[in-house]
Structures are given as C-alpha cells and as structure tokens.
Scaffold this active site. Structure first.
Site, PDB file in Angstrom:
ATOM      1  N   SER A 214      31.258 -13.044  13.887  1.00 29.36           N
ATOM      2  CA  SER A 214      31.456 -12.417  15.208  1.00 29.36           C
ATOM      3  C   SER A 214      31.302 -13.476  16.301  1.00 29.36           C
ATOM      4  O   SER A 214      31.397 -14.671  16.029  1.00 29.36           O
ATOM      5  CB  SER A 214      30.464 -11.271  15.397  1.00 29.36           C
ATOM      6  N   ASN A 215      31.092 -13.062  17.531  1.00 34.92           N
ATOM      7  CA  ASN A 215      30.895 -14.001  18.641  1.00 34.92           C
ATOM      8  C   ASN A 215      29.919 -13.373  19.636  1.00 34.92           C
ATOM      9  O   ASN A 215      29.408 -12.273  19.417  1.00 34.92           O
ATOM     10  CB  ASN A 215      32.238 -14.353  19.298  1.00 34.92           C
ATOM     11  N   HIS A 216      29.689 -14.075  20.747  1.00 38.80           N
ATOM     12  CA  HIS A 216      28.605 -13.672  21.658  1.00 38.80           C
ATOM     13  C   HIS A 216      29.037 -12.700  22.758  1.00 38.80           C
ATOM     14  O   HIS A 216      28.277 -12.459  23.694  1.00 38.80           O
ATOM     15  CB  HIS A 216      28.012 -14.923  22.327  1.00 38.80           C
ATOM     16  N   ALA A 282      36.746 -10.524  23.184  1.00 36.60           N
ATOM     17  CA  ALA A 282      36.737 -11.777  22.426  1.00 36.60           C
ATOM     18  C   ALA A 282      37.022 -11.391  20.978  1.00 36.60           C
ATOM     19  O   ALA A 282      36.112 -11.043  20.223  1.00 36.60           O
ATOM     20  CB  ALA A 282      35.390 -12.457  22.562  1.00 36.60           C
TER      21      ALA A 282
END
Ligand code: PMT
Length: 406
Positions: A214-216, A282
C-alpha cells in the site's frame, strides 16, 4: 414531486409546539424519513400534551428532548442548532411565533431556534381570530424580516369548530415546501446539477491473507475536494480507499473500495453519468501477480514476489472521455515534477493536473496541508503557496468552475 432527491440525506430539525395540529407531526416525520431525510425532533412541554415524545422518537428513530435538561442530562441546544440543514417549526403556535419574534428563551425549542445557524421555516397553526390578530400579524412579519420562511396556512375547519384561515399546512405540503427550498438553494450554486466522481485514499494489494502492498495516502486531500465540490452544488460520489478518514457531508455518497481493481470497477461503472472526475487517490501501480491463499511462511533469506501492473484508472477514463466531461488528475513525484506532470496531462487526455511534490515540506501524504501547482490543457500554470487541504480544494474547484466556462 421530486422531493426524493432533494431530501435524501438532509438533516431536518423539527420543532413541534403546542397545538392540536401537533398530531400531524407524526405523519410529517414519516414522510421525511421515507424521503431519506435524517430527522431530529424537539418539542415544547405544551406540545407533549398533544402527542407523546415517545411516538415522535419512534418515528424519527431519535430521542425527542422536551426540556433543557432531561433525565439529569443537559440537552446541547447549540449543537442541535448547528447539526441541521433546515429547522422546521411545525406546528408553530401563536405563542411560539411570539416568542421567536421576541427572542425569548424559556424552553428548549426556543434555545435551539436562537442557536440555529441553518435556514428556518415555520408552519403556523391556530384559530382564525388568533391568526388575524394584529399582534400575530406583526410577529409573523418580524420572523419573515429575520429571513425565515412562512409555510402558508390553509383554510378549513379549525379546532374551535369554526371555519377559516389558520390551519397548519398538510404534512405533504410541508415536505414539498422543504424540497422546493432545497432545490432553490442548490440552483444558485455553480455546480448544481453536475455529478462528480472523486477518488481518494490509498489502495491495498494483497500478497496473502495477512500482508499487502500500500502507500501513505490518508484520503484527506480527496475528501476535501469532494466536500468543496458538494459545497459548490455537485452531487458527489466519493470512491474511497481504506482509510479511517470519512466525511459526513450530505452531498456526498461514499463508495468504499480496497484494491486498484475495485476502484477501477467503481469508477468506470459510474463514469458515463459523471460530468467531473477528480482522481486524487494514490492507486497502487503494481500488485502481486498471484495472491497466496494461505499465509506465506518464513523460509529463504529472500522472498521474490512477482508484480503485475494494475489497471490505470485515469488513462482508461481519458481514452473514453466525452466532450462534456472534465477529467482532473493528480501528479505526485519526488523529482522532475513539472516534466512528469505535463506528460501525464498530455498522455492521459486530462483537462487539468494538480502537481504536488514530496520534496515540499508539509505537502503530500497525510499532512493537513498541501502545496500545489495546477496545469491545464490550455497551457495555463498556477502555483499556490502551502495551504490547508480545504483551501487547496477550494482553489482546485474554482479552477474546475473556470474550465467549465472556458
Ligand atoms: O491522501 P492524502 O494523505 O491527503 O495525500 C494526498 C495525495 C498525496 C495522495 C494526493 O495529493 C495525490 O498526489 N494523489 C495522487 C497520487 C498518485 O498516485 O499520483 P501518480 O502521479 O502516481 O498518479 C497520477 C494520477 O493517475 C493520479 O491522479 C492517480 O489517481 C491516477 N492513477 C494512478 C495509477 C492508477 N493505476 N490509476 C490511476 O488512476
């Protein structure tokens, strides 16, 4: 009647005062709930002599406070007044109208009314002589001069047995009046009648039942844009990845997704009916080619996971964009920001791209602030200083409104 769309998700605060017409509040609540409105009710002690708070609480599915303090707890009149999209006082007795005109505050309904930050409507109910009394006439005029709307009274048989003016409007008419008011309020907004899709937050791509890539992204930027679009009158569908962030804005429908594929499916099925799309999510560019159905056990020193590309949502939308559709993308980079942003604008057939960079302090993932530059397809470039994500969202929505007229 097109009340359905207008009242869906709206927060209606119903004030019931002491009049025989208080029994009609039950039907009014039922109709409002049926139209999808969220209804909270407050009553004056006199109203509780005509119909019980329990009946209205059961129909509205919310507690019905009558006094400033009930059951040893204080009813927060300020929060109730701020919660509502519209406050409707129905029936509004001669006594309640007089107190509203004078700004008296001797019961909960009056306290909430004086705290209400939303539009106020009132549906008078009384006998004809009371209705025509100069004191009532002057009180009603005062309320109208405060900007409140008077729902017209009807003529007919009155509680006294006499015939004449003063009957409260029927619940169906009150609902229609409310719907018309909301329709008018919406009409003056620049994006009213437009449907917008906003993507926000991260996606997660499963490796096995316990792990993912995943991402932030927190979703804050996309949610702020969804709220600014809804404030501008758009009907917004927010396609939101996994994040604890959420919105309670009544103009927004949230569709929760997890993976890039789910976001792709949610957006592309809704795209034909959308006039505006803003892609602030994102989205993972790659996902594991194979998702293990059991937890991968620790073994060798290195573990290799094959990744495959996820569908590019924005590119797919750009490739099939209709002449009336506006497509706005984001670009998040750490270097060569302008070059990459302009490449995405061109190659994904966007109308505008919002560039933000992780090289700028306070910009990007999870902050409450962002620093953006907008590039549009006409060659315009606009840079903004670091601002709250809400203020950035306003700048983006203003640019969208300009693009619509370009
Ligand atoms: O959510 P916050 O914590 O508030 O942070 C906000 C943000 C940094 C996530 C936001 O401002 C932002 O920059 N979003 C886009 C992040 C990104 O993925 O950028 P990109 O340059 O990799 O992608 C370009 C565009 O294509 C984006 O509009 C993206 O939504 C879209 N995309 C990307 C990949 C993919 N498979 N499908 C897409 O639609």
């Amino acid at each position: 009647m097109d009340a359905i769309k207008m009242l869906q998700g709206k927060k209606i605060l119903l004030g019931v005062s002491g009049s025989i017409a208080a029994y009609k509040a039950a039907t009014l609540i039922r109709l409002l709930v049926k139209e999808g409105a969220e209804v909270k009710v407050i009553m004056t002690p006199a109203a509780a002599d005509f119909i019980t708070p329990l009946t209205l609480a059961t129909l509205s599915k919310n507690e019905v406070p009558v006094n400033i303090s009930d059951h040893n707890s204080w009813n927060n009149h300020v929060m109730l007044g701020r919660w509502a999209d519209v406050m409707v006082i129905a029936p509004a007795s001669a006594n309640t109208i007089a107190k509203m005109a004078l700004g008296l505050c001797d019961n909960l309904l009056q306290a909430v009314y004086l705290s209400a930050a939303c539009p106020v409507m009132f549906a008078p109910a009384m006998d004809e002589d009371m209705w025509h009394h100069p004191a009532t006439r002057s009180n009603v005029e005062k309320l109208i001069s405060y900007g409140h709307q008077q729902i017209p009274v009807a003529s007919g048989e009155l509680a006294s047995g006499l015939f004449g003016e003063g009957r409260m409007a029927e619940p169906e008419q009150i609902v229609e009046w409310l719907a018309q008011h909301l329709r008018k309020t919406n009409q003056n907004k620049p994006l009213s009648g437009k449907t917008a899709i906003v993507t926000a937050g991260p996606t997660i791509e499963h490796i096995d039942p316990v792990r993912y890539i995943s991402n932030h992204s927190s979703g804050k930027m996309g949610i702020a844009i969804a709220e600014a679009l809804a404030d501008a009158g758009a009907n917004v569908q927010l396609v939101l990845g996994p994040t604890p962030q959420q919105t309670a804005h009544t103009g927004i429908t949230t569709i929760r997704v997890q993976t890039a594929q789910e976001m792709f499916d949610a957006v592309t099925t809704r795209y034909p009916n959308a006039g505006i799309v803003v892609a602030a999510a994102a989205v993972a560019d790659y996902r594991p080619a194979n998702v293990a159905d059991k937890k991968i056990k620790k073994g060798e020193a290195q573990l290799h996971i094959d990744l495959e590309k996820t569908p590019d949502i924005l590119r797919t939308l750009g490739d099939s964009k209709g002449p009336q559709q506006l497509l706005i993308g984001f670009s998040l980079e750490t270097n060569n920001e302008k070059e990459y942003a302009l490449k995405k604008l061109r190659e994904k057939h966007l109308d505008m791209i919002v560039m933000n960079s992780l090289a700028d302090a306070g910009a990007g993932f999870n902050y409450d602030t962002n620093k953006v530059t907008l590039f549009d397809k006409h060659g315009n470039e606009r840079s903004f200083p670091l601002k709250s994500k809400q203020a950035v969202a306003q700048d983006i929505v203003s640019a969208i409104i300009e693009l619509q007229h370009a």
